[in-house]
Design a protein around this motif. Sequence first.
Motif, PDB file in Angstrom:
ATOM      1  N   LEU A  21      20.029 -21.481   6.438  1.00  0.00           N
ATOM      2  CA  LEU A  21      18.759 -21.476   5.704  1.00  0.00           C
ATOM      3  C   LEU A  21      18.120 -22.854   5.736  1.00  0.00           C
ATOM      4  O   LEU A  21      18.798 -23.867   5.549  1.00  0.00           O
ATOM      5  CB  LEU A  21      18.984 -21.080   4.240  1.00  0.00           C
ATOM      6  N   ASP A  22      16.812 -22.878   5.958  1.00  0.00           N
ATOM      7  CA  ASP A  22      16.130 -24.173   5.895  1.00  0.00           C
ATOM      8  C   ASP A  22      15.876 -24.543   4.435  1.00  0.00           C
ATOM      9  O   ASP A  22      16.291 -23.832   3.511  1.00  0.00           O
ATOM     10  CB  ASP A  22      14.832 -24.157   6.713  1.00  0.00           C
ATOM     11  N   ASP A  23      15.182 -25.639   4.210  1.00  0.00           N
ATOM     12  CA  ASP A  23      14.968 -26.121   2.848  1.00  0.00           C
ATOM     13  C   ASP A  23      14.159 -25.165   1.987  1.00  0.00           C
ATOM     14  O   ASP A  23      14.178 -25.261   0.755  1.00  0.00           O
ATOM     15  CB  ASP A  23      14.260 -27.486   2.870  1.00  0.00           C
ATOM     16  N   TYR A  24      13.466 -24.235   2.616  1.00  0.00           N
ATOM     17  CA  TYR A  24      12.626 -23.295   1.877  1.00  0.00           C
ATOM     18  C   TYR A  24      13.237 -21.905   1.787  1.00  0.00           C
ATOM     19  O   TYR A  24      12.577 -20.951   1.378  1.00  0.00           O
ATOM     20  CB  TYR A  24      11.240 -23.225   2.518  1.00  0.00           C
ATOM     21  N   GLY A  25      14.487 -21.787   2.187  1.00  0.00           N
ATOM     22  CA  GLY A  25      15.179 -20.516   2.079  1.00  0.00           C
ATOM     23  C   GLY A  25      14.897 -19.541   3.189  1.00  0.00           C
ATOM     24  O   GLY A  25      15.252 -18.352   3.079  1.00  0.00           O
ATOM     25  N   ALA A  81      26.636 -24.522  -4.221  1.00  0.00           N
ATOM     26  CA  ALA A  81      26.859 -23.662  -3.051  1.00  0.00           C
ATOM     27  C   ALA A  81      28.255 -23.877  -2.478  1.00  0.00           C
ATOM     28  O   ALA A  81      28.912 -22.930  -2.032  1.00  0.00           O
ATOM     29  CB  ALA A  81      25.800 -23.938  -1.981  1.00  0.00           C
ATOM     30  N   ILE A  82      28.695 -25.134  -2.478  1.00  0.00           N
ATOM     31  CA  ILE A  82      30.044 -25.437  -1.988  1.00  0.00           C
ATOM     32  C   ILE A  82      31.073 -24.680  -2.803  1.00  0.00           C
ATOM     33  O   ILE A  82      31.994 -24.055  -2.262  1.00  0.00           O
ATOM     34  CB  ILE A  82      30.306 -26.957  -2.059  1.00  0.00           C
ATOM     35  N   ASN A  83      30.939 -24.722  -4.127  1.00  0.00           N
ATOM     36  CA  ASN A  83      31.872 -24.043  -5.016  1.00  0.00           C
ATOM     37  C   ASN A  83      31.880 -22.539  -4.799  1.00  0.00           C
ATOM     38  O   ASN A  83      32.907 -21.944  -4.460  1.00  0.00           O
ATOM     39  CB  ASN A  83      31.476 -24.330  -6.470  1.00  0.00           C
ATOM     40  N   ILE A  84      30.734 -21.924  -5.021  1.00  0.00           N
ATOM     41  CA  ILE A  84      30.678 -20.468  -5.098  1.00  0.00           C
ATOM     42  C   ILE A  84      30.752 -19.804  -3.726  1.00  0.00           C
ATOM     43  O   ILE A  84      31.487 -18.827  -3.533  1.00  0.00           O
ATOM     44  CB  ILE A  84      29.399 -20.021  -5.832  1.00  0.00           C
ATOM     45  N   ALA A  85      30.000 -20.313  -2.762  1.00  0.00           N
ATOM     46  CA  ALA A  85      29.971 -19.666  -1.448  1.00  0.00           C
ATOM     47  C   ALA A  85      31.314 -19.778  -0.732  1.00  0.00           C
ATOM     48  O   ALA A  85      31.737 -18.846  -0.043  1.00  0.00           O
ATOM     49  CB  ALA A  85      28.860 -20.271  -0.591  1.00  0.00           C
ATOM     50  N   ALA A  88      24.147 -22.036   1.034  1.00  0.00           N
ATOM     51  CA  ALA A  88      25.216 -21.104   0.660  1.00  0.00           C
ATOM     52  C   ALA A  88      25.623 -20.200   1.821  1.00  0.00           C
ATOM     53  O   ALA A  88      26.813 -19.906   2.003  1.00  0.00           O
ATOM     54  CB  ALA A  88      24.777 -20.264  -0.535  1.00  0.00           C
ATOM     55  N   LEU A  89      24.666 -19.741   2.611  1.00  0.00           N
ATOM     56  CA  LEU A  89      24.997 -18.856   3.734  1.00  0.00           C
ATOM     57  C   LEU A  89      25.795 -19.594   4.809  1.00  0.00           C
ATOM     58  O   LEU A  89      26.711 -19.030   5.416  1.00  0.00           O
ATOM     59  CB  LEU A  89      23.724 -18.264   4.335  1.00  0.00           C
ATOM     60  N   SER A 106      18.217 -22.979  -5.804  1.00  0.00           N
ATOM     61  CA  SER A 106      16.829 -22.607  -5.529  1.00  0.00           C
ATOM     62  C   SER A 106      16.674 -22.087  -4.109  1.00  0.00           C
ATOM     63  O   SER A 106      15.962 -21.096  -3.873  1.00  0.00           O
ATOM     64  CB  SER A 106      15.922 -23.826  -5.747  1.00  0.00           C
ATOM     65  N   ARG A 107      17.328 -22.724  -3.172  1.00  0.00           N
ATOM     66  CA  ARG A 107      17.223 -22.298  -1.770  1.00  0.00           C
ATOM     67  C   ARG A 107      17.779 -20.887  -1.584  1.00  0.00           C
ATOM     68  O   ARG A 107      17.175 -20.039  -0.916  1.00  0.00           O
ATOM     69  CB  ARG A 107      17.977 -23.276  -0.857  1.00  0.00           C
TER      70      ARG A 107
END
Length: 467
Positions: free
Chosen positions: A106-110, A162-166, A326-327, A385-386
């Motif tokens: 994902l880029d900075d805008y999702g 994201a590091i934690n959950i993903a 996260a992805l 947010s992303r």
Amino acid sequence: MALLLSKSRKLICLKPKIGFLSSVYHHHTLISPNLRTPFRILGLNQPHFASFRFESTKVQTQLNSMHSIHNDSQVLDFPGGEVKFTSHLNFIPETREERVHCYRVLDDYGYPITSDFAQIEKEVALKIFTDMVTLQTMDTIFYEAQRQGRISFYLTTVGEEAINIASAAALKTDDFIFPQYRESGVLLWRGFTIQEFANQLFGNKHDYGKGRQMPIHYGSNKHNYITVASTVATQLPHAVGAAYALKMDAKNACTIVYFGDGGSSTGDFHAALNFAAVLDAPVIFFCRNNGFAISTPVSDQFRSDGVVTKGQAYGIRSIRVDGNDALAVFTAVHEARKMAVTEHKPILVEALTYRAGHHSTSDDSTKYRPAKEIDWWRRERDPVSRFRKWIEREGWLNSQVESELCSNIRKQVLQAIQVAEKQEKPPIKDVFTDVYDVSPANLQEQEISIRETIRKHPQDYPTDVPL
């Protein structure tokens, strides 16, 4: 070619074979059976000394097959694998012309920049988002509770949700977690409740550590989450040993160990990587490179290209990933786990991120980095947010649902604090248990002494600690 003289004065040489000369910085490409687009992994399928470490040298007489000593095709049949000779004086460069690329989805805008990543079902995606929001809310309220003097210590995962959950979402429940101290989200994903977090922070009688650990030093046998230790990087060798045990027991599981960039500057880091590589232990080394070891920037820690290149130095497959995506984190850990479990191989993942909060409640990070820089990362690179923008475009979330979610989570955290705060502390006897099967005489004397002291000076001790 190495030449020797035997006792009979006969000339003996090492048997020449066709060898290889691979660049330390050569990149190989991983093609996952579930992904159509490759992402970069260092050292994958690259022959290295570990592949031949059980071979020995073979000294044979080959006078009639000797080549010129200037022939570049000669090899040294060295323990661990053949080494090709060269007449060129070439030093391995200390740096690369280009830094190792960072895998991103994902880029900075999702917006996805590729359609080739580990697919996530709607329910999993929504849980990832819910847990990231929960983690943010917990951090905000628990941090405020510490500032109010209600708990003694806290640190946040702001910017690293994201590091934690993903990463947790990409693992299996049988995998063992060896955290540092900024992975509470991994435990949250596995089902540790908000009330259980609060009980540990307040050190009450329901705390699984019986009040003997600092706040945020969580642990849970039920969730295969090894208790946090304050000492930096000591969890790395432990994770490798546990992974080797899983391999010996033929378990369909691996271990994952989290650490920061500062942890990679310790001796335990290097010992653990070498141990894992030599024994082919199914362990994922997950480096949370947020740019600072408390106040020490990475530029003052090492001259290498981050941490990812250190994996290849030990013969370990490695990848650099965008830690705020996260992805990308989910995909990288998903593939890393698959390789670790099916091939019994260690994998190193370096996640580039930014600690958007202070190191802990004992730190003021504006003393060593600009406040504007912190604010920019919080505003422009927020991983929650992303990811939210992406699931909104998928039609899985709307603003009303999100608002209700945030409100509900906040109420749960506040309620958990009120409940935890009213509970009694663990009894005095728990200070002296769980170390010895039979308590030695000196500990028995200390227990008697502390009880007598409290009875004589009750005004100096908390009233909610049962004798």
